[in-house]
Enzyme design. Structure first.
Site, PDB file in Angstrom:
ATOM      1  CG  HIS A   1       6.261  -5.358  -0.247  1.00 55.11           C
ATOM      2  ND1 HIS A   1       5.649  -5.369   0.971  1.00 55.11           N
ATOM      3  CD2 HIS A   1       7.515  -5.698   0.035  1.00 55.11           C
ATOM      4  CE1 HIS A   1       6.455  -5.822   1.830  1.00 55.11           C
ATOM      5  NE2 HIS A   1       7.515  -5.894   1.308  1.00 55.11           N
TER       6      HIS A   1
ATOM      7  CG  ASP B   1       2.318  -7.283  -4.086  1.00 57.31           C
ATOM      8  OD1 ASP B   1       3.395  -6.629  -3.409  1.00 57.31           O
ATOM      9  OD2 ASP B   1       1.159  -7.601  -3.123  1.00 57.31           O
TER      10      ASP B   1
ATOM     11  CG  HIS C   1       3.243  -3.520   4.638  1.00 61.38           C
ATOM     12  ND1 HIS C   1       2.738  -4.549   5.000  1.00 61.38           N
ATOM     13  CD2 HIS C   1       3.642  -3.787   3.367  1.00 61.38           C
ATOM     14  CE1 HIS C   1       2.712  -5.714   3.971  1.00 61.38           C
ATOM     15  NE2 HIS C   1       3.451  -5.169   3.215  1.00 61.38           N
TER      16      HIS C   1
END
Length: 303
Positions: A64, A66, A142
């Site tokens: 991801h 970020d 996740h």
């Protein structure tokens, strides 16, 4: 020996005023390990007086943005600043394709070697070790494959009782053997019991980094009794439904994890941009686990 972590970013998903997305720099005996590398990481290094040139190892938890969008910029700056020593990247397999595509279309040929090690998001494993530290993956839950990382100090040699050794005129060439815990027999037949001339070194400390994850007991065993646990705490517990939808945890859940696994200290981070101040998240976690601190940017925490 130093064993400490500096927070470079503590926000989730998007940067907000005074909070960048996730990145941390671990210092273990003056060797530096970058853990995740969100957008703006190299600027954060400059801001806090940390030298990117000292980083030799990068650990990326998942893909991801970020958690890795700052990597291409950091690697490019290292190239422009004349780096020639290799950089070792421990990350999901696709990171190599992602980086090489960007280098290809910018016509960039790095002056240094990137050495890739693919992490396995299905099974915990030791992925790195040197004379200072061992690194194991933590399998998290996740929305996409994700691993945390557990950094454990290597056991140090025993400490010599120098005054006693000098008082009894023990030859200095025997000191290395004593430090390794060996009992010695001198040429005259005298026996030197190691316990009489040394003390045990401190127990190795560990730092467990749990980035993005749903609350899931499957990863509790590997982080058991860690000295410092960093655990994401994206939401307050009144947002539990949203946390479950996005495969994140709440501050309350992070504290429950720390309590269950017997951590000595908890750092919470990866805060949602909806929170302009973080006091409520800290207060919520401390109702369960008093030894909780906020992972604040620019702060360095001893493990």
């Amino acid at each position: 020996m130093k064993f400490e972590v500096t927070i470079l970013g503590s926000s989730s998903a998007t940067p907000v005023y005074n909070r960048n997305p996730t990145a941390q720099l671990l210092n273990c005996n003056e060797k530096f390990y970058l853990i995740d590398c969100a957008e703006g990481t190299q600027q954060q290094l400059i801001k806090y007086g940390l030298k990117a040139s000292k980083i030799d190892y990068v650990f990326i938890s998942h893909l991801h943005g970020d958690h890795y969008f700052g990597l291409i910029g950091l690697l490019s700056s290292m190239h422009l600043n004349g780096r020639i020593k290799p950089l070792y990247i421990y990350a999901p397999k696709a990171i190599k394709e992602i980086l090489e595509l960007q280098f290809k279309h910018s016509d960039t040929s790095l002056k240094y070697e990137l050495v890739y090690f693919e992490t396995d998001p299905t099974q915990s494993a030791i992925i790195f070790q040197n004379s200072d530290v061992t690194v194991e993956t933590i399998i998290l839950n996740h929305r996409i494959p994700c691993t945390g990382f557990k950094f454990t100090e290597k056991k140090r040699l025993r400490k010599l009782l120098i005054d006693k050794l000098e008082q009894e005129n023990i030859p200095i060439e025997l000191y290395p053997l004593l430090k390794r815990g060996v009992d010695l027999t001198l040429p005259n037949g005298d026996v030197l019991l190691n316990v009489d001339y040394t003390t045990d070194s401190a127990a190795p400390k560990s730092y467990a980094y749990c980035s993005d994850t749903l609350y899931d007991e499957s990863y509790f065993e590997i982080i058991k009794n860690c000295n410092t646990l960093y655990h994401e705490a994206t939401f307050l517990h009144d947002m539990l439904e949203r946390a479950n939808e996005t495969h994140h945890t709440t501050a309350l859940q992070a504290a429950q994890v720390a309590e269950i696994v017997g951590a000595k200290k908890l750092l919470i981070g990866h805060f949602s941009s909806r929170y302009k101040t973080l006091t409520a998240l800290l207060d919520e976690a401390r109702t369960v686990f008093p030894e909780t601190e906020l992972a604040l940017e620019g702060n360095t925490y001893e493990i």
